[in-house]
Enzyme design. Sequence first.
Site, PDB file in Angstrom:
ATOM      1  N   SER A  83       0.862  -1.189   0.000  1.00 38.78           N
ATOM      2  CA  SER A  83       0.000   0.000   0.000  1.00 38.78           C
ATOM      3  C   SER A  83       0.889   1.225   0.000  1.00 38.78           C
ATOM      4  O   SER A  83       2.060   1.147   0.398  1.00 38.78           O
ATOM      5  CB  SER A  83      -0.872   0.020   1.258  1.00 38.78           C
ATOM      6  OG  SER A  83      -1.476   1.294   1.419  1.00 38.78           O
ATOM      7  N   TYR A  85      -2.366  -1.994  10.305  1.00 36.44           N
ATOM      8  CA  TYR A  85      -2.406  -2.089   8.829  1.00 36.44           C
ATOM      9  C   TYR A  85      -1.126  -1.521   8.231  1.00 36.44           C
ATOM     10  O   TYR A  85      -0.492  -2.146   7.376  1.00 36.44           O
ATOM     11  CB  TYR A  85      -3.625  -1.314   8.312  1.00 36.44           C
ATOM     12  CG  TYR A  85      -3.821  -1.401   6.826  1.00 36.44           C
ATOM     13  CD1 TYR A  85      -4.472  -2.480   6.247  1.00 36.44           C
ATOM     14  CD2 TYR A  85      -3.358  -0.387   5.979  1.00 36.44           C
ATOM     15  CE1 TYR A  85      -4.654  -2.567   4.872  1.00 36.44           C
ATOM     16  CE2 TYR A  85      -3.537  -0.461   4.605  1.00 36.44           C
ATOM     17  CZ  TYR A  85      -4.184  -1.547   4.057  1.00 36.44           C
ATOM     18  OH  TYR A  85      -4.359  -1.629   2.700  1.00 36.44           O
TER      19      TYR A  85
HETATM   20  P1  NAD Z   1     -11.602  -6.081  -0.656  1.00 33.69           P
HETATM   21  O1  NAD Z   1     -12.081  -6.067   0.748  1.00 33.69           O
HETATM   22  O2  NAD Z   1     -12.539  -5.699  -1.751  1.00 33.69           O
HETATM   23  O3  NAD Z   1     -10.953  -7.505  -1.003  1.00 33.69           O
HETATM   24  C1  NAD Z   1     -10.173  -8.210  -0.073  1.00 33.69           C
HETATM   25  C2  NAD Z   1     -10.497  -9.683  -0.212  1.00 33.69           C
HETATM   26  O4  NAD Z   1      -9.640 -10.426   0.693  1.00 33.69           O
HETATM   27  C3  NAD Z   1     -11.939 -10.034   0.172  1.00 33.69           C
HETATM   28  O5  NAD Z   1     -12.532 -10.807  -0.856  1.00 33.69           O
HETATM   29  C4  NAD Z   1     -11.791 -10.833   1.452  1.00 33.69           C
HETATM   30  O6  NAD Z   1     -12.806 -11.813   1.640  1.00 33.69           O
HETATM   31  C5  NAD Z   1     -10.423 -11.457   1.279  1.00 33.69           C
HETATM   32  N1  NAD Z   1      -9.850 -11.907   2.542  1.00 33.69           N
HETATM   33  C6  NAD Z   1      -9.876 -11.272   3.747  1.00 33.69           C
HETATM   34  N2  NAD Z   1      -9.282 -12.027   4.681  1.00 33.69           N
HETATM   35  C7  NAD Z   1      -8.855 -13.164   4.058  1.00 33.69           C
HETATM   36  C8  NAD Z   1      -8.184 -14.326   4.499  1.00 33.69           C
HETATM   37  N3  NAD Z   1      -7.828 -14.478   5.778  1.00 33.69           N
HETATM   38  N4  NAD Z   1      -7.898 -15.305   3.588  1.00 33.69           N
HETATM   39  C9  NAD Z   1      -8.282 -15.165   2.301  1.00 33.69           C
HETATM   40  N5  NAD Z   1      -8.928 -14.078   1.818  1.00 33.69           N
HETATM   41  C10 NAD Z   1      -9.222 -13.096   2.691  1.00 33.69           C
HETATM   42  O7  NAD Z   1     -10.340  -5.097  -0.659  1.00 33.69           O
HETATM   43  P2  NAD Z   1      -9.336  -4.595  -1.795  1.00 33.69           P
HETATM   44  O8  NAD Z   1      -9.321  -3.122  -1.737  1.00 33.69           O
HETATM   45  O9  NAD Z   1      -9.561  -5.287  -3.075  1.00 33.69           O
HETATM   46  O10 NAD Z   1      -7.973  -5.092  -1.114  1.00 33.69           O
HETATM   47  C11 NAD Z   1      -7.078  -5.973  -1.721  1.00 33.69           C
HETATM   48  C12 NAD Z   1      -5.694  -5.658  -1.200  1.00 33.69           C
HETATM   49  O11 NAD Z   1      -5.350  -4.317  -1.550  1.00 33.69           O
HETATM   50  C13 NAD Z   1      -5.545  -5.742   0.315  1.00 33.69           C
HETATM   51  O12 NAD Z   1      -4.309  -6.340   0.635  1.00 33.69           O
HETATM   52  C14 NAD Z   1      -5.556  -4.297   0.735  1.00 33.69           C
HETATM   53  O13 NAD Z   1      -4.886  -4.095   1.942  1.00 33.69           O
HETATM   54  C15 NAD Z   1      -4.831  -3.654  -0.415  1.00 33.69           C
HETATM   55  N6  NAD Z   1      -5.012  -2.218  -0.568  1.00 33.69           N
HETATM   56  C16 NAD Z   1      -6.251  -1.691  -0.680  1.00 33.69           C
HETATM   57  C17 NAD Z   1      -6.374  -0.314  -0.780  1.00 33.69           C
HETATM   58  C18 NAD Z   1      -7.723   0.320  -0.861  1.00 33.69           C
HETATM   59  O14 NAD Z   1      -7.809   1.540  -0.752  1.00 33.69           O
HETATM   60  N7  NAD Z   1      -8.803  -0.421  -1.046  1.00 33.69           N
HETATM   61  C19 NAD Z   1      -5.249   0.503  -0.806  1.00 33.69           C
HETATM   62  C20 NAD Z   1      -3.995  -0.071  -0.702  1.00 33.69           C
HETATM   63  C21 NAD Z   1      -3.897  -1.449  -0.586  1.00 33.69           C
END
Ligand code: NAD
Length: 257
Positions: free
Chosen positions: A143, A157
Amino acid sequence: MRLENKVALITGGSSGIGRETAVLFASEGARVVVVDINDEGGNETVDMIVSNNGDATYVHADVSKASDCENMVAVAEKAYGKLNVMFNNAGIMHAEDGDALSTEESVWDLTMNINLKGVFFGCKYGIPALRRAGGGSIINTASFVALMGAATPQIAYTASKGGVLAMTRELAIVHARENIRVNALCPGPLRTELLMSFLNTEEKKHRRLVHIPMGRFGEAKEMAKAALFLASDDSSYMTGADFVVDGGITAAYVTPE
Ligand code: NAD
């Protein structure tokens, strides 16, 4: 087709970045193993791919559990014969993650177990499969908070994503001569379920938006395109990098009004 004959495993594939990436990778010729704990969402992602004439399989795995991660890789090799791309993308942002004083140990542990240990397990069990395939590409979702501090704290986080970035660099060096590339994707704030449920008021959303030079949240589809670049041979001379896709946040000192 940029992923023809490739097999890709994507954790967190039921939603957000993982789902969009699964759909894009499949449209570029990859056979995709969709991994998540949300079975309904995971099967929906598979249906989206199959209805577009793609090939995908869903595997239930909690990335914080070693045996689940060992199994997801085994299923990928059994279903498709090999593994070429490992996208360690699953992650959580806990609603009670705050500053060091307010954050409970249980919130810290859960966040670290999924966001950081989950990536470690993905690599621990994924790398032997990539070796068997003659090499491959690992993408770990970090991130922009791995690079910058925020006044709206999410201590667990932020620390977990810093760990993902540091671990990515070391993995990249250790496996560089094995034709295994390892890069971190560093998204900015996205309009996905994960962030929108954390920034759950207009005021909180606005507080984040004022720092984004482009003046908008990113889309999961935009991260999928970045992941496609890292997964494909287009990025063949790239390893150990923090690939920042953040609407300009990390470049900004002052953002325009
Ligand atoms: P999201 O919540 O839409 O998707 C995350 C997915 O991970 C979900 O389907 C959830 O069920 C799954 N998950 C959660 N715990 C789990 C586990 N223990 N085992 C297997 N699967 C699991 O979120 P997103 O925004 O698509 O996030 C994806 C990645 O991107 C994450 O690592 C998040 O930290 C990172 N990220 C997101 C943002 C943002 O602003 N959304 C910014 C930077 C980084």
